[in-house]
Design an enzyme around this catalytic site. Sequence first.
Site, PDB file in Angstrom:
ATOM      1  N   ASP A  42       0.820  -1.208   0.000  1.00  0.00           N
ATOM      2  CA  ASP A  42       0.000   0.000   0.000  1.00  0.00           C
ATOM      3  C   ASP A  42       0.853   1.257   0.000  1.00  0.00           C
ATOM      4  OD1 ASP A  42      -2.735  -0.916   0.082  1.00  0.00           O
ATOM      5  OD2 ASP A  42      -2.328  -1.666   2.094  1.00  0.00           O
ATOM      6  N   ASP A 182     -10.164  -6.100  -0.651  1.00  0.00           N
ATOM      7  CA  ASP A 182      -9.210  -5.571   0.329  1.00  0.00           C
ATOM      8  C   ASP A 182      -9.996  -4.919   1.458  1.00  0.00           C
ATOM      9  OD1 ASP A 182      -7.131  -4.422   1.722  1.00  0.00           O
ATOM     10  OD2 ASP A 182      -6.488  -3.082   0.116  1.00  0.00           O
TER      11      ASP A 182
END
Length: 225
Positions: A42, A182
């Site tokens: 991320d 996610d």
Amino acid sequence: MPWGERIRTIEVEPSIYGADFARLGEQLETLLRADCRVFHFDVGDGHFVEPITMGPIVLRSISPLVRSFGGIIDVHLMVDDPAKYFDAVAEAGGDSVTFHLEAVDDVSTVASAARDRGLQVGLAFNPESTPEQAAAVAEAVDLVLCMAIHPGYSGQPFREDTFERVGRLRELLPAETRIQVDGGVGAENIRELRDRGATLFVAASAIFGREDLPRAYRGLVQAAE
């Protein structure tokens, strides 16, 4: 070989954002030896999402280890201007970039810029956007990421409407376009997400929040299969 040909039918992707950074290399190697092959990375810019997270320096430090096991680093760009990061991601060893529907005006142009750098491409969409909006512009990408939380912070509860959103996305997308989820993914919901059409599952606390990382990883794979 393209990213899409290297991933298995089902992939559980440990989200590196949830790792213990004092032991990052050790934890990644432990998971790689447990047959994990795809890691989620991320990147937050402090604008599109509040946190400023990892960047190319961290990516460059871990990519040789991951690649030595034949692994893949799947980079999730939670940023306002994703295209300006593509060169840095490619040079640091990333294999793919996923950018947000809400962050760009022209998905096709941005996706082409990523492919020009040898990257596979994903399109993410937040809970306030619809599967129809994502599917309408997804012909240029390899995967569509359905966010089950608002992006930025791990540990948020899973949104129950994600099941319906994934199912609708599967109805709308071509069979070859993979669906990723996610946020809040765990043993209690991964099988239903699979049944609804997802095959790529990002997990942070469900893996890195456990004492036995290989057991946590394998447990999620088994639950999905």
